[in-house]
Design a protein around this motif. Sequence first.
Motif, PDB file in Angstrom:
ATOM      1  N   HIS A  84       0.832  -1.199   0.000  1.00 27.13           N
ATOM      2  CA  HIS A  84       0.000   0.000   0.000  1.00 27.13           C
ATOM      3  C   HIS A  84       0.874   1.258   0.000  1.00 27.13           C
ATOM      4  O   HIS A  84       0.637   2.188  -0.770  1.00 27.13           O
ATOM      5  N   GLU A  85       1.867   1.290   0.846  1.00 26.27           N
ATOM      6  CA  GLU A  85       2.741   2.470   0.932  1.00 26.27           C
ATOM      7  C   GLU A  85       3.554   2.654  -0.342  1.00 26.27           C
ATOM      8  O   GLU A  85       3.817   3.782  -0.757  1.00 26.27           O
ATOM      9  N   TYR A  86       3.921   1.555  -0.984  1.00 27.26           N
ATOM     10  CA  TYR A  86       4.605   1.662  -2.273  1.00 27.26           C
ATOM     11  C   TYR A  86       3.670   2.298  -3.295  1.00 27.26           C
ATOM     12  O   TYR A  86       4.100   3.089  -4.139  1.00 27.26           O
ATOM     13  N   GLY A  87       2.396   1.974  -3.203  1.00 28.63           N
ATOM     14  CA  GLY A  87       1.405   2.602  -4.079  1.00 28.63           C
ATOM     15  C   GLY A  87       1.370   4.101  -3.886  1.00 28.63           C
ATOM     16  O   GLY A  87       1.274   4.866  -4.861  1.00 28.63           O
ATOM     17  N   HIS A  88       1.446   4.568  -2.639  1.00 26.78           N
ATOM     18  CA  HIS A  88       1.505   6.011  -2.377  1.00 26.78           C
ATOM     19  C   HIS A  88       2.780   6.607  -2.974  1.00 26.78           C
ATOM     20  O   HIS A  88       2.757   7.720  -3.508  1.00 26.78           O
ATOM     21  N   THR A  89       3.868   5.887  -2.893  1.00 26.60           N
ATOM     22  CA  THR A  89       5.118   6.360  -3.478  1.00 26.60           C
ATOM     23  C   THR A  89       4.955   6.540  -4.983  1.00 26.60           C
ATOM     24  O   THR A  89       5.377   7.552  -5.556  1.00 26.60           O
ATOM     25  N   TYR A  90       4.323   5.585  -5.619  1.00 24.06           N
ATOM     26  CA  TYR A  90       4.114   5.670  -7.061  1.00 24.06           C
ATOM     27  C   TYR A  90       3.151   6.808  -7.418  1.00 24.06           C
ATOM     28  O   TYR A  90       3.332   7.493  -8.418  1.00 24.06           O
ATOM     29  N   GLN A  91       2.142   7.025  -6.577  1.00 22.24           N
ATOM     30  CA  GLN A  91       1.244   8.161  -6.787  1.00 22.24           C
ATOM     31  C   GLN A  91       2.046   9.458  -6.786  1.00 22.24           C
ATOM     32  O   GLN A  91       1.819  10.343  -7.617  1.00 22.24           O
ATOM     33  N   SER A  92       2.969   9.564  -5.848  1.00 26.20           N
ATOM     34  CA  SER A  92       3.807  10.753  -5.741  1.00 26.20           C
ATOM     35  C   SER A  92       4.645  10.952  -7.004  1.00 26.20           C
ATOM     36  O   SER A  92       4.792  12.069  -7.496  1.00 26.20           O
ATOM     37  N   LEU A  93       5.179   9.864  -7.542  1.00 24.95           N
ATOM     38  CA  LEU A  93       5.968   9.955  -8.772  1.00 24.95           C
ATOM     39  C   LEU A  93       5.095  10.380  -9.957  1.00 24.95           C
ATOM     40  O   LEU A  93       5.531  11.156 -10.808  1.00 24.95           O
ATOM     41  N   LEU A  94       3.876   9.884 -10.004  1.00 21.51           N
ATOM     42  CA  LEU A  94       2.972  10.227 -11.102  1.00 21.51           C
ATOM     43  C   LEU A  94       2.499  11.683 -11.040  1.00 21.51           C
ATOM     44  O   LEU A  94       2.415  12.355 -12.063  1.00 21.51           O
ATOM     45  N   LEU A  95       2.185  12.145  -9.848  1.00 25.26           N
ATOM     46  CA  LEU A  95       1.566  13.463  -9.695  1.00 25.26           C
ATOM     47  C   LEU A  95       2.554  14.589  -9.408  1.00 25.26           C
ATOM     48  O   LEU A  95       2.186  15.760  -9.522  1.00 25.26           O
ATOM     49  N   GLY A  96       3.763  14.249  -9.004  1.00 22.90           N
ATOM     50  CA  GLY A  96       4.761  15.273  -8.709  1.00 22.90           C
ATOM     51  C   GLY A  96       4.290  16.211  -7.615  1.00 22.90           C
ATOM     52  O   GLY A  96       3.781  15.772  -6.582  1.00 22.90           O
ATOM     53  N   PRO A  97       4.406  17.522  -7.850  1.00 18.77           N
ATOM     54  CA  PRO A  97       4.042  18.489  -6.805  1.00 18.77           C
ATOM     55  C   PRO A  97       2.539  18.514  -6.489  1.00 18.77           C
ATOM     56  O   PRO A  97       2.134  19.068  -5.472  1.00 18.77           O
ATOM     57  N   LEU A  98       1.727  17.908  -7.328  1.00 10.21           N
ATOM     58  CA  LEU A  98       0.291  17.863  -7.049  1.00 10.21           C
ATOM     59  C   LEU A  98      -0.075  16.763  -6.056  1.00 10.21           C
ATOM     60  O   LEU A  98      -1.210  16.712  -5.582  1.00 10.21           O
ATOM     61  N   TYR A  99       0.879  15.898  -5.746  1.00  9.42           N
ATOM     62  CA  TYR A  99       0.595  14.777  -4.844  1.00  9.42           C
ATOM     63  C   TYR A  99       0.094  15.254  -3.481  1.00  9.42           C
ATOM     64  O   TYR A  99      -0.929  14.758  -2.994  1.00  9.42           O
ATOM     65  N   LEU A 100       0.794  16.174  -2.878  1.00  9.12           N
ATOM     66  CA  LEU A 100       0.400  16.594  -1.522  1.00  9.12           C
ATOM     67  C   LEU A 100      -1.001  17.194  -1.466  1.00  9.12           C
ATOM     68  O   LEU A 100      -1.802  16.781  -0.625  1.00  9.12           O
ATOM     69  N   PRO A 101      -1.346  18.155  -2.339  1.00  9.61           N
ATOM     70  CA  PRO A 101      -2.716  18.684  -2.226  1.00  9.61           C
ATOM     71  C   PRO A 101      -3.796  17.713  -2.697  1.00  9.61           C
ATOM     72  O   PRO A 101      -4.908  17.723  -2.160  1.00  9.61           O
ATOM     73  N   LEU A 102      -3.500  16.872  -3.682  1.00 14.20           N
ATOM     74  CA  LEU A 102      -4.534  15.988  -4.221  1.00 14.20           C
ATOM     75  C   LEU A 102      -4.687  14.679  -3.460  1.00 14.20           C
ATOM     76  O   LEU A 102      -5.790  14.185  -3.275  1.00 14.20           O
ATOM     77  N   VAL A 103      -3.574  14.094  -3.055  1.00 13.32           N
ATOM     78  CA  VAL A 103      -3.619  12.776  -2.418  1.00 13.32           C
ATOM     79  C   VAL A 103      -3.190  12.853  -0.954  1.00 13.32           C
ATOM     80  O   VAL A 103      -3.866  12.323  -0.073  1.00 13.32           O
ATOM     81  N   GLY A 104      -2.087  13.507  -0.699  1.00 10.04           N
ATOM     82  CA  GLY A 104      -1.531  13.550   0.658  1.00 10.04           C
ATOM     83  C   GLY A 104      -2.478  14.116   1.697  1.00 10.04           C
ATOM     84  O   GLY A 104      -2.668  13.533   2.767  1.00 10.04           O
ATOM     85  N   LEU A 105      -3.098  15.235   1.392  1.00 12.68           N
ATOM     86  CA  LEU A 105      -4.017  15.868   2.345  1.00 12.68           C
ATOM     87  C   LEU A 105      -5.253  15.008   2.589  1.00 12.68           C
ATOM     88  O   LEU A 105      -5.679  14.828   3.730  1.00 12.68           O
ATOM     89  N   ILE A 106      -5.798  14.446   1.530  1.00 10.50           N
ATOM     90  CA  ILE A 106      -6.982  13.583   1.671  1.00 10.50           C
ATOM     91  C   ILE A 106      -6.633  12.319   2.449  1.00 10.50           C
ATOM     92  O   ILE A 106      -7.358  11.905   3.356  1.00 10.50           O
ATOM     93  N   SER A 107      -5.507  11.716   2.096  1.00  9.36           N
ATOM     94  CA  SER A 107      -5.083  10.488   2.766  1.00  9.36           C
ATOM     95  C   SER A 107      -4.819  10.728   4.253  1.00  9.36           C
ATOM     96  O   SER A 107      -5.236   9.943   5.107  1.00  9.36           O
ATOM     97  N   PHE A 108      -4.136  11.823   4.556  1.00  9.84           N
ATOM     98  CA  PHE A 108      -3.844  12.158   5.949  1.00  9.84           C
ATOM     99  C   PHE A 108      -5.148  12.385   6.725  1.00  9.84           C
ATOM    100  O   PHE A 108      -5.312  11.885   7.841  1.00  9.84           O
ATOM    101  N   SER A 109      -6.061  13.134   6.121  1.00 10.13           N
ATOM    102  CA  SER A 109      -7.350  13.405   6.778  1.00 10.13           C
ATOM    103  C   SER A 109      -8.125  12.116   7.019  1.00 10.13           C
ATOM    104  O   SER A 109      -8.685  11.910   8.096  1.00 10.13           O
ATOM    105  N   TRP A 110      -8.180  11.257   6.027  1.00 13.01           N
ATOM    106  CA  TRP A 110      -8.893   9.984   6.144  1.00 13.01           C
ATOM    107  C   TRP A 110      -8.304   9.119   7.254  1.00 13.01           C
ATOM    108  O   TRP A 110      -9.022   8.421   7.964  1.00 13.01           O
ATOM    109  N   ALA A 111      -6.992   9.176   7.419  1.00 12.68           N
ATOM    110  CA  ALA A 111      -6.331   8.348   8.426  1.00 12.68           C
ATOM    111  C   ALA A 111      -6.432   8.939   9.828  1.00 12.68           C
ATOM    112  O   ALA A 111      -6.551   8.197  10.804  1.00 12.68           O
TER     113      ALA A 111
END
Length: 70
Positions: free
Chosen positions: A4-31
């Motif tokens: 699962h965490e490797y999947g987040h790493t790959y998301q970061s590679l795909l989205l670049g600087p958009l990762y934190l606002p698009l995925v990181g913030l939502i993921s952190f909030s959900w957790a």
Amino acid sequence: MAVHEYGHTYQSLLLGPLYLPLVGLISFSWARLPRYQRMRKEYSVPYSFCWTEQWANYLGEKILKQPSLK
């Protein structure tokens, strides 16, 4: 969990600087937000219900060819 965490790493590679606002913030909030923790517990909502987590599971499983935690 590593899949699962490797999947987040790959998301970061795909989205670049958009990762934190698009995925990181939502993921952190959900957790971490008590509202979502309560909802998952009271209604037996799986952690992978959130699209960011489901996508991380999918990417990790596809790339590593191993099952992820659901």
